[in-house]
Write a protein that holds these residues in place. Sequence first.
Motif, PDB file in Angstrom:
ATOM      1  N   VAL A  48       0.795  -1.354   0.187  1.00  0.00           N
ATOM      2  CA  VAL A  48       0.015  -0.013   0.150  1.00  0.00           C
ATOM      3  C   VAL A  48       0.861   1.248   0.014  1.00  0.00           C
ATOM      4  O   VAL A  48       0.718   2.217  -0.833  1.00  0.00           O
ATOM      5  CB  VAL A  48      -0.827   0.088   1.154  1.00  0.00           C
ATOM      6  CG1 VAL A  48      -1.602   1.289   1.100  1.00  0.00           C
ATOM      7  CG2 VAL A  48      -1.887  -1.043   1.140  1.00  0.00           C
ATOM      8  N   ALA A  49       1.813   1.339   0.967  1.00  0.00           N
ATOM      9  CA  ALA A  49       2.593   2.605   1.156  1.00  0.00           C
ATOM     10  C   ALA A  49       3.919   2.073   1.897  1.00  0.00           C
ATOM     11  O   ALA A  49       3.878   1.357   2.654  1.00  0.00           O
ATOM     12  CB  ALA A  49       1.587   3.786   1.864  1.00  0.00           C
ATOM     13  N   ARG A  67      -5.098   9.540  -2.368  1.00  0.00           N
ATOM     14  CA  ARG A  67      -6.360   9.312  -1.575  1.00  0.00           C
ATOM     15  C   ARG A  67      -5.287   8.944  -0.042  1.00  0.00           C
ATOM     16  O   ARG A  67      -5.963   9.331   0.977  1.00  0.00           O
ATOM     17  CB  ARG A  67      -7.206   8.129  -1.454  1.00  0.00           C
ATOM     18  CG  ARG A  67      -7.665   8.422  -2.997  1.00  0.00           C
ATOM     19  CD  ARG A  67      -8.912   7.267  -3.188  1.00  0.00           C
ATOM     20  NE  ARG A  67      -8.298   6.155  -3.209  1.00  0.00           N
ATOM     21  CZ  ARG A  67      -8.543   4.984  -2.616  1.00  0.00           C
ATOM     22  NH1 ARG A  67      -9.497   4.917  -1.783  1.00  0.00           N
ATOM     23  NH2 ARG A  67      -8.094   3.657  -2.908  1.00  0.00           N
ATOM     24  N   PHE A  68      -4.286   8.248   0.070  1.00  0.00           N
ATOM     25  CA  PHE A  68      -3.754   7.958   1.456  1.00  0.00           C
ATOM     26  C   PHE A  68      -2.418   8.622   1.687  1.00  0.00           C
ATOM     27  O   PHE A  68      -1.989   8.741   0.444  1.00  0.00           O
ATOM     28  CB  PHE A  68      -3.391   6.446   1.337  1.00  0.00           C
ATOM     29  CG  PHE A  68      -4.662   5.374   1.210  1.00  0.00           C
ATOM     30  CD1 PHE A  68      -5.872   5.831   1.188  1.00  0.00           C
ATOM     31  CD2 PHE A  68      -4.434   3.893   1.702  1.00  0.00           C
ATOM     32  CE1 PHE A  68      -6.792   4.921   1.213  1.00  0.00           C
ATOM     33  CE2 PHE A  68      -5.402   3.180   1.441  1.00  0.00           C
ATOM     34  CZ  PHE A  68      -6.939   3.534   1.539  1.00  0.00           C
ATOM     35  N   THR A  78       6.065   5.601  16.001  1.00  0.00           N
ATOM     36  CA  THR A  78       4.695   5.303  15.414  1.00  0.00           C
ATOM     37  C   THR A  78       4.674   5.924  13.930  1.00  0.00           C
ATOM     38  O   THR A  78       5.069   6.831  13.609  1.00  0.00           O
ATOM     39  CB  THR A  78       3.598   6.271  16.128  1.00  0.00           C
ATOM     40  OG1 THR A  78       3.596   5.773  17.354  1.00  0.00           O
ATOM     41  CG2 THR A  78       2.259   5.736  15.562  1.00  0.00           C
ATOM     42  N   VAL A  79       4.037   5.010  13.138  1.00  0.00           N
ATOM     43  CA  VAL A  79       3.812   5.323  11.764  1.00  0.00           C
ATOM     44  C   VAL A  79       2.316   5.127  11.494  1.00  0.00           C
ATOM     45  O   VAL A  79       1.540   4.687  12.236  1.00  0.00           O
ATOM     46  CB  VAL A  79       4.351   4.239  10.852  1.00  0.00           C
ATOM     47  CG1 VAL A  79       3.966   2.896  10.797  1.00  0.00           C
ATOM     48  CG2 VAL A  79       4.433   4.763   9.318  1.00  0.00           C
ATOM     49  N   TYR A  80       1.823   6.139  10.652  1.00  0.00           N
ATOM     50  CA  TYR A  80       0.355   6.382  10.402  1.00  0.00           C
ATOM     51  C   TYR A  80      -0.120   6.124   8.804  1.00  0.00           C
ATOM     52  O   TYR A  80       0.959   6.175   8.070  1.00  0.00           O
ATOM     53  CB  TYR A  80       0.073   8.050  10.885  1.00  0.00           C
ATOM     54  CG  TYR A  80       0.537   8.253  12.148  1.00  0.00           C
ATOM     55  CD1 TYR A  80       1.722   8.845  12.496  1.00  0.00           C
ATOM     56  CD2 TYR A  80      -0.326   7.992  13.228  1.00  0.00           C
ATOM     57  CE1 TYR A  80       1.852   9.337  13.709  1.00  0.00           C
ATOM     58  CE2 TYR A  80       0.004   8.083  14.664  1.00  0.00           C
ATOM     59  CZ  TYR A  80       1.285   9.093  14.767  1.00  0.00           C
ATOM     60  OH  TYR A  80       1.457   9.480  16.268  1.00  0.00           O
ATOM     61  N   LEU A  81      -1.215   5.978   8.894  1.00  0.00           N
ATOM     62  CA  LEU A  81      -1.671   5.758   7.436  1.00  0.00           C
ATOM     63  C   LEU A  81      -2.866   6.582   7.452  1.00  0.00           C
ATOM     64  O   LEU A  81      -4.067   5.888   7.805  1.00  0.00           O
ATOM     65  CB  LEU A  81      -1.759   4.225   6.999  1.00  0.00           C
ATOM     66  CG  LEU A  81      -2.366   4.211   5.399  1.00  0.00           C
ATOM     67  CD1 LEU A  81      -1.282   4.761   4.610  1.00  0.00           C
ATOM     68  CD2 LEU A  81      -2.618   2.869   5.283  1.00  0.00           C
ATOM     69  N   ASN A  84      -8.179   8.483   3.059  1.00  0.00           N
ATOM     70  CA  ASN A  84      -9.448   9.471   2.762  1.00  0.00           C
ATOM     71  C   ASN A  84      -9.975   8.846   1.391  1.00  0.00           C
ATOM     72  O   ASN A  84      -9.439   8.079   0.780  1.00  0.00           O
ATOM     73  CB  ASN A  84      -8.830  10.936   2.589  1.00  0.00           C
ATOM     74  CG  ASN A  84      -8.334  11.326   3.534  1.00  0.00           C
ATOM     75  OD1 ASN A  84      -8.676  11.328   4.803  1.00  0.00           O
ATOM     76  ND2 ASN A  84      -7.401  12.486   3.395  1.00  0.00           N
ATOM     77  N   SER A  85     -11.356   9.432   1.340  1.00  0.00           N
ATOM     78  CA  SER A  85     -12.134   8.996   0.055  1.00  0.00           C
ATOM     79  C   SER A  85     -12.089   7.372  -0.104  1.00  0.00           C
ATOM     80  O   SER A  85     -11.891   6.907  -1.142  1.00  0.00           O
ATOM     81  CB  SER A  85     -11.506   9.492  -1.224  1.00  0.00           C
ATOM     82  OG  SER A  85     -11.574  11.186  -0.952  1.00  0.00           O
ATOM     83  N   LEU A  86     -12.293   6.847   1.073  1.00  0.00           N
ATOM     84  CA  LEU A  86     -12.338   5.281   1.021  1.00  0.00           C
ATOM     85  C   LEU A  86     -13.416   4.728   0.268  1.00  0.00           C
ATOM     86  O   LEU A  86     -14.460   5.152  -0.120  1.00  0.00           O
ATOM     87  CB  LEU A  86     -12.267   4.761   2.405  1.00  0.00           C
ATOM     88  CG  LEU A  86     -11.011   5.089   3.266  1.00  0.00           C
ATOM     89  CD1 LEU A  86     -11.438   4.787   4.864  1.00  0.00           C
ATOM     90  CD2 LEU A  86     -10.116   3.906   3.219  1.00  0.00           C
ATOM     91  N   LYS A  87     -12.886   3.647  -0.365  1.00  0.00           N
ATOM     92  CA  LYS A  87     -13.688   3.013  -1.348  1.00  0.00           C
ATOM     93  C   LYS A  87     -13.949   1.462  -0.863  1.00  0.00           C
ATOM     94  O   LYS A  87     -13.481   0.942  -0.097  1.00  0.00           O
ATOM     95  CB  LYS A  87     -13.224   2.903  -2.640  1.00  0.00           C
ATOM     96  CG  LYS A  87     -12.700   4.083  -3.537  1.00  0.00           C
ATOM     97  CD  LYS A  87     -11.961   3.806  -4.735  1.00  0.00           C
ATOM     98  CE  LYS A  87     -11.493   5.202  -5.201  1.00  0.00           C
ATOM     99  NZ  LYS A  87     -10.743   4.897  -6.468  1.00  0.00           N
TER     100      LYS A  87
END
Length: 123
Positions: A48-49, A67-68, A78-81, A84-87
């Motif tokens: 993903v990322a 979007r992410f 800490t790492v974040y994800l 937005n605009s989830l499908k």
Amino acid sequence: QVQLVESGGGLVQAGGSLRLSCAASGRTFSSYAMGWFRQAPGKEREFVAAITWSGGSTYYADSVKGRFTISRDNAKNTVYLQMNSLKPEDTAVYYCAAEHSSTVIRAGHANYWGQGTQVTVSS
């Protein structure tokens, strides 16, 4: 040794947002590149990322680009994800991973994995 614990998953409607967090143990967190992967039922795990150890470079799968957003706070281990605009097609178990090389993560591999957090997007 790095232990990873994800949180922040849940059920959200299409178009909504979620922020996943991955807390890492160990004093060497800042030396690791970090990544997020996901696995939907019946499908293979997919990248993903990823973010480099410094946070200076980020990488995304085409399906989530724009979007992410992946980010990290080395002071908090800490790492974040931010998603937005989830499908509905984003529905999956999301895993964070740690590896010394972001290139290795982008190839789909990592030495350390979290247990995963479920994200469900309803239509």
